[in-house]
Write a protein that holds these residues in place. Structure first.
Motif, PDB file in Angstrom:
ATOM      1  N   TYR A   1     -25.003  -9.786 -16.645  1.00 60.45           N
ATOM      2  CA  TYR A   1     -24.145  -8.610 -16.792  1.00 60.45           C
ATOM      3  C   TYR A   1     -24.496  -7.846 -18.064  1.00 60.45           C
ATOM      4  N   LYS A   2     -24.670  -8.580 -19.151  1.00 64.86           N
ATOM      5  CA  LYS A   2     -24.986  -7.935 -20.424  1.00 64.86           C
ATOM      6  C   LYS A   2     -26.320  -7.195 -20.341  1.00 64.86           C
TER       7      LYS A   2
ATOM      8  N   ASP B   1     -27.715  -5.945 -17.598  1.00 66.31           N
ATOM      9  CA  ASP B   1     -27.540  -4.767 -16.736  1.00 66.31           C
ATOM     10  C   ASP B   1     -26.841  -3.647 -17.492  1.00 66.31           C
ATOM     11  N   ALA B   2     -25.813  -3.998 -18.261  1.00 64.60           N
ATOM     12  CA  ALA B   2     -25.094  -2.985 -19.033  1.00 64.60           C
ATOM     13  C   ALA B   2     -26.004  -2.355 -20.088  1.00 64.60           C
TER      14      ALA B   2
ATOM     15  N   LEU C   1     -22.792   3.017 -10.856  1.00 65.94           N
ATOM     16  CA  LEU C   1     -22.850   1.566 -11.071  1.00 65.94           C
ATOM     17  C   LEU C   1     -21.678   1.032 -11.882  1.00 65.94           C
ATOM     18  N   LEU C   2     -20.997   1.886 -12.637  1.00 66.71           N
ATOM     19  CA  LEU C   2     -19.940   1.416 -13.523  1.00 66.71           C
ATOM     20  C   LEU C   2     -18.814   0.663 -12.805  1.00 66.71           C
TER      21      LEU C   2
ATOM     22  N   GLU D   1     -18.880  -1.143 -10.131  1.00 68.95           N
ATOM     23  CA  GLU D   1     -19.361  -2.472  -9.748  1.00 68.95           C
ATOM     24  C   GLU D   1     -19.496  -3.358 -10.978  1.00 68.95           C
ATOM     25  N   LEU D   2     -19.978  -2.792 -12.088  1.00 70.88           N
ATOM     26  CA  LEU D   2     -20.111  -3.565 -13.316  1.00 70.88           C
ATOM     27  C   LEU D   2     -18.751  -3.997 -13.853  1.00 70.88           C
ATOM     28  N   ARG D   3     -17.785  -3.090 -13.800  1.00 67.10           N
ATOM     29  CA  ARG D   3     -16.444  -3.433 -14.278  1.00 67.10           C
ATOM     30  C   ARG D   3     -15.836  -4.553 -13.429  1.00 67.10           C
TER      31      ARG D   3
ATOM     32  N   ARG E   1     -17.502  -6.829 -11.718  1.00 64.44           N
ATOM     33  CA  ARG E   1     -18.215  -8.063 -12.057  1.00 64.44           C
ATOM     34  C   ARG E   1     -17.692  -8.663 -13.348  1.00 64.44           C
ATOM     35  N   LYS E   2     -17.488  -7.810 -14.347  1.00 64.95           N
ATOM     36  CA  LYS E   2     -17.004  -8.287 -15.640  1.00 64.95           C
ATOM     37  C   LYS E   2     -15.609  -8.888 -15.508  1.00 64.95           C
TER      38      LYS E   2
END
Length: 711
Positions: A358-359, A361-362, A395-396, A398-400, A402-403
């Motif tokens: 995750y880190k 990808d961010a 993408l944000l 999906e990232l949120r 996942r986090k």
């Protein structure tokens, strides 16, 4: 092309979505029959219907307690809102009029529920009513309801009345319970249980299993041992299915209701329903497990896929009280889906891997956009930045998500680690892996050692497992010493009084296999470097959590090892019935005498006695236990050697996450060994019980209560 079959959860969700869509079926999938699976075995996906102006139809959802549990285990508030449900309420709660909105009822067909619905209709609380019963409403009850509606003159307010066959709760893709509470084992085994209670309980179990079979979309072959509640339930379910097929012109399994045409004529292409009594093996209800889902169920408070974690408000000052935080496990939780059945040390390492991913990808998105500030966008290559920014915005979400998922599992894992260390669960698990090698002296020493674990119940569970497993004969003096040690440790030995009575029965039916491979018991190997390697990497990430920088110290006290790869009793039974050519001779011998029911066969079964009558014919030596009713037939040699690719396994009196996980491991392992792929016939096992219980509920709520009756 072979269509992959839906899981039980998929099929229940599809049925619930159809209910939320006012039981609307799109024209291309409509068959004129309600709530039937499509011919290919898949329930057609509904699409939200709109009103005449093209807007969604907003509605109120009203449910009883079981309806709430059925929905909340598979759907969330956002899912309900997507289908137009603006508010959801309990039928027994005080509700105010919303006269311009239709109401969806999802309730059990009871006289009390029907009276409350009739009150709603008389008060004009809602515009029109869509009534959905979780199980089939009895004809006398329906006639009484119709008479009440006619007398009140509210018939025009009712738009639909449907039987939905959904009175079961799905927790995992292929795990269900009937939600019958934490007293079913006591009711079926206690001499103090009333005959009426047994009759009602057996009928509710039969109704729930009938609904599961309807949702699965195929009539199973039913196998069960002789005697006990399992035989009674199997015989009554066989009769219910048989009567439904014979007496219904368009029954729930006819035409497109079947998953595929061969199910009508080829028994092996149909699922097998294996019904067993809980006394076939009590150990999975007592054992300490090492997999993620079993630890969560044992250590934390988990109900209907909702995990509640209690922690001190101030670690340094416990007098400030404790705080509670709840987490919901959803079907789109990628981490749980991948790690639920995995040994806990691997889960801890996977959390670190996913957080690192995750880190990365961010950081990649930040690097591409270069948008650390608004000024960065005021450059000559603004178009390129805009393109990257658009991709980043996409993408944000999906990232949120996942986090948030990883943060949730980090907190759950942290709470589990604390529970493991405080109670020394790794030590208990390791001892139970080799329980038959423990001597009387070793067990007595462990029970008397005050430094072994902080929870007396853990010692009681360990001793009960050893007592049920050991081949050593114990004298009266031995038992007195063990009971004295348990009492001194703070454990209530009432449960032991009952286990003494069922010990001989369970020892005859237990069939735990030897491990397929030895389990490493040391912490120094590369395979389980998990705790030692992740402690440094995770400490900083947990600094703001409940344990803070104590995480490294906590991890250092937990042992790392692989659980032994072995099949427990229920798995050996299922293997002998699903795949007799690969099963051990001892397993086949145990199931050779299992009864065989085929609801599609022409053989009648005669008159069914009341379930309570069987308790007076019991020969098990356990007061209150059900005996044989003389129904069913023994399987022929060909039927005994018949294989199946799909099974529904049901334990009467309580289910265990250990059994569910062990069955899923066996299904995956044997499917892979036979070369099955997604496009071929993959072995599949659905597991269910009257209620999924953890060890504390079973020992204190059921075994101790039964043992207290002997004092």
């Amino acid at each position: 092309m072979v269509t992959p079959s839906q899981s039980l959860r998929d099929r229940q969700v599809a049925s619930l979505e159809k209910i939320l869509n006012l039981n609307h079926t799109s024209p291309e999938s409509s068959t004129g029959q309600h709530d039937l699976p499509a011919a290919n075995g898949l329930i057609a996906k509904a699409t939200p219907i709109l009103n005449s102006e093209g807007d969604p139809i907003w509605k109120v959802l009203v449910f009883d307690d079981l309806g709430r549990d059925v929905i909340s285990s598979v759907l969330r508030v956002n899912d309900l809102r997507a289908w137009g449900v603006t508010i959801h309420l309990n039928l027994s709660a005080t509700r105010h009029p919303i006269p311009d909105v239709p109401v969806l009822y999802l309730v059990e067909p009871t006289a009390a529920n029907l009276a409350l619905i009739n009150q709603d209709l008389s008060k004009n609380l809602y515009s029109e009513a869509y009534i959905n019963f979780l199980s089939s409403i009895p004809r006398p009850l329906m006639e009484d309801f119709a008479a009440q509606v006619a007398e009140a003159g509210t018939a025009e307010s009712i738009s639909q009345v449907f039987d939905q066959y959904l009175n079961f709760i799905v927790a995992e893709p292929d795990l269900f319970s009937l939600g019958l509470g934490k007293e079913t084992y006591w009711t079926l085994n206690s001499a103090n249980a009333k005959d009426e209670e047994i009759d009602i309980l057996v009928d509710r179990i039969v109704s729930g299993l009938f609904s599961v079979v309807v949702t699965m979309g195929a009539i199973p072959i039913i196998r069960c041992p002789r005697g006990g509640a399992a035989e009674m339930i199997a015989a009554k379910l066989d009769r219910k299915l048989r009567d439904h097929i014979l007496n219904s012109k368009d029954n729930l399994f006819s035409g497109r209701g079947q998953r595929s045409a061969p199910t009508a004529v080829t028994p092996s292409s149909r699922p097998v329903l294996v019904i067993v009594d809980r006394n076939v093996d009590l150990i999975p209800m007592l054992s300490h497990s090492w997999t993620y889902q079993s630890l969560v169920h044992d250590v934390l408070k988990m109900h209907l896929n909702r995990i509640t974690i209690e922690s001190p408000i101030d670690e340094e000052n416990p007098s400030k009280g404790r705080t509670r935080k709840a987490y919901n496990l959803t079907s789109n939780d990628f981490f749980w889906a991948r790690n639920a059945g995995i040994p806990f040390p691997q889960v801890a390492e996977d959390i670190d891997t996913e957080l690192t991913k995750y880190k990365d990808d961010a950081n990649e998105i930040t690097r591409k956009t270069g948008a650390s500030s608004l000024e960065d966008l005021q450059t000559d290559n603004a178009n390129t930045s805009a393109q990257h920014l658009k991709a980043a915005i996409t993408l944000l979400p999906e990232l949120r998500e996942r986090k948030a998922t990883l943060d949730m599992h980090m907190n759950i894992a942290t709470a589990l680690l604390k529970g493991i260390k405080d109670r020394q669960l790794d030590n208990f698990f390791q001892i139970e892996e080799n329980i038959t090698k423990q001597t009387r002296a070793q067990m007595l020493e462990l029970l008397n050692d005050g430094s072994k674990g902080s929870e007396p119940l853990d010692k009681l569970r360990l001793f009960l497992i050893w007592f049920l497993s050991t081949e050593q004969e114990l004298s009266r003096a031995d038992m007195e010493r063990f009971e004295e040690a348990l009492t001194k440790a703070g454990a209530d030995t009432a449960a032991l009084n009952y286990v003494k009575r069922v010990r001989e029965i369970t020892r005859m039916t237990m069939m735990t296999s030897a491990p397929n491979q030895p389990a490493p018991a040391t912490a120094g190997g590369d395979l389980f470097k998990g705790f030692s390697s992740i402690s440094n990497r995770l400490t900083d990430r947990l600094a703001s959590g409940a344990l803070g920088t104590n995480f490294e110290n906590l991890i250092s006290g937990v042992k790392n090892f692989l659980p032994a790869n072995k099949d427990i009793t229920i798995t050996k039974i299922v293997e002998s019935l699903m795949d007799p050519t690969s099963a051990s001779s001892s397993a086949i011998a145990k199931t050779e005498d299992y009864l065989y029911f085929d609801p599609r066969s022409a053989n009648a079964r005669g008159t069914m006695p009341a379930p309570s009558q069987a308790r007076h014919q019991q020969s098990s030596g356990i007061p209150g236990a059900l005996g044989s009713i003389g129904q069913g037939t023994g399987a022929s040699f060909g039927q005994r050697r018949q294989g199946f690719s799909e099974a529904i396994v049901f334990t009467v009196g309580g289910g265990s996450m250990d059994e569910y996980g062990n069955l899923q491991d066996w299904a995956k392992r044997t499917s892979a060994a036979s070369g099955s792929t997604a496009g071929t016939s993959r072995r599949r096992v659905v597991y269910g019980s009257t209620e999924i219980l953890n060890a504390e509920d079973f020992v204190i709520g059921e075994l101790a209560r039964l043992g207290s009756e002997d004092r």
